[in-house]
Design a protein around this motif. Structure first.
Motif, PDB file in Angstrom:
ATOM      1  N   LEU A 117      65.368  12.599 -40.019  1.00 52.56           N
ATOM      2  CA  LEU A 117      66.081  13.203 -38.872  1.00 52.56           C
ATOM      3  C   LEU A 117      65.233  13.597 -37.887  1.00 52.56           C
ATOM      4  O   LEU A 117      65.469  13.656 -36.742  1.00 52.56           O
ATOM      5  CB  LEU A 117      67.087  14.201 -39.521  1.00 52.56           C
ATOM      6  N   THR A 118      64.068  14.157 -38.243  1.00 55.10           N
ATOM      7  CA  THR A 118      63.210  14.808 -37.301  1.00 55.10           C
ATOM      8  C   THR A 118      62.385  13.733 -36.580  1.00 55.10           C
ATOM      9  O   THR A 118      61.744  13.869 -35.409  1.00 55.10           O
ATOM     10  CB  THR A 118      62.249  15.801 -38.117  1.00 55.10           C
ATOM     11  N   ARG A 119      61.944  12.505 -37.294  1.00 53.66           N
ATOM     12  CA  ARG A 119      60.868  11.548 -36.519  1.00 53.66           C
ATOM     13  C   ARG A 119      61.420  10.396 -36.136  1.00 53.66           C
ATOM     14  O   ARG A 119      60.971   9.617 -35.441  1.00 53.66           O
ATOM     15  CB  ARG A 119      59.692  11.454 -37.829  1.00 53.66           C
ATOM     16  N   GLY A 120      62.645   9.969 -36.869  1.00 52.78           N
ATOM     17  CA  GLY A 120      63.507   8.801 -36.682  1.00 52.78           C
ATOM     18  C   GLY A 120      62.696   7.716 -37.027  1.00 52.78           C
ATOM     19  O   GLY A 120      62.922   6.624 -36.539  1.00 52.78           O
ATOM     20  N   GLN A 121      62.081   7.611 -37.969  1.00 53.54           N
ATOM     21  CA  GLN A 121      61.289   6.678 -38.528  1.00 53.54           C
ATOM     22  C   GLN A 121      60.783   6.912 -40.228  1.00 53.54           C
ATOM     23  O   GLN A 121      60.834   8.096 -40.583  1.00 53.54           O
ATOM     24  CB  GLN A 121      59.724   6.286 -37.824  1.00 53.54           C
TER      25      GLN A 121
END
Length: 257
Positions: A117-121
């Protein structure tokens, strides 16, 4: 879940279905962790035109190798758990082990979900793990070096099978679950279901979606993170329940019950 019987209970059947579902969702993670290797395989097979029958066959062999590897490892971990319980005469230990596994799996999935959710990876946990991280790097380098010898023939099955040995946040909790069941059959079936669930997206990526844009990958990972946050509550609540701690959880059929 104890040693396997002649048939599967409703709970075990639901658990296997949940493993397939986790595989389908978690295969997005596979694109983040193993996508570069899969892309390398695909580039070696690329004929420069439409997807050929040879490419489809080789990608199928790769995914069969992965699924078989997961199944055998699931059986091995399940058998190891059963031997521990039987040899030590600690049948009651099973409840404690399942409780600990549930809590660890829940926290692990929760952490992965937050990361997505926070990094998208996907988080590159492989490189950061002590000892195992270095092994992952060496195995990856060996695979790439041997690609030309294996990628065009039956050896593609071996390339797929080796992926079962690579550090993976999706597989490690599943291996722990297989161990906690104390059953080689249940462990094998569970990991087989997980492997089957990962096949559609990994197969599509290797044959047709290798050019998936970074933006689309980021969106998929964020969506996966949100789903993982919900799924993490189930094994976490079940694990805490083994120690007498009641925690509300979503009414979802999950393998860690």
């Amino acid at each position: 879940m104890g040693p396997a019987t002649a048939g599967l209970t409703a709970g075990e059947t639901a658990g296997l279905a949940a493993f397939v579902g986790l595989g389908l969702l978690g295969s997005v993670h596979c694109l983040g962790m193993c996508g570069p290797l899969v892309t390398t395989y695909a580039e070696r097979l690329d004929s420069g035109g439409p997807v050929s029958g040879h490419e489809i066959r080789q990608q199928a062999l790769f995914n069969v190798g992965r699924a078989v590897s997961y199944t055998l490892l699931g059986a091995a971990f399940g058998a190891a758990g059963g031997l521990l319980y039987d040899a030590a005469g600690l049948a009651r230990l099973a409840t404690t082990v399942r409780g600990v596994v549930g809590v660890l799996v829940g926290l692990f999935v929760l952490a992965v979900g937050v990361g997505y959710l926070t990094r998208g990876q996907a988080t590159d946990v492989a490189a950061s793990l002590p000892v195992v991280g270095g092994l992952f790097q060496r195995v990856s380098a060996t695979l790439v070096a041997r690609l030309d010898d294996l990628v065009d023939g039956p050896g593609m099955v071996a390339l797929g099978a080796l992926h079962g040995l690579l550090p993976c946040p999706l597989l490690y909790p599943a291996f722990l679950y297989a161990f906690a069941t104390g059953s080689a059959v249940t462990g094998a079936l569970s990991l087989s279901a997980l492997g089957v669930g990962t096949i559609p997206l990994v197969f599509a990526y290797g044959t047709a979606f290798g050019s998936l844009s970074p933006g689309r990958r980021s969106s998929l990972h964020r969506a996966l993170g949100a789903v993982f946050l919900v799924l993490a509550l189930v094994p976490l609540a079940n694990g805490l329940a083994a120690f007498g701690v009641a925690v509300p959880k979503p009414p979802l059929p999950m393998p860690w019950t």
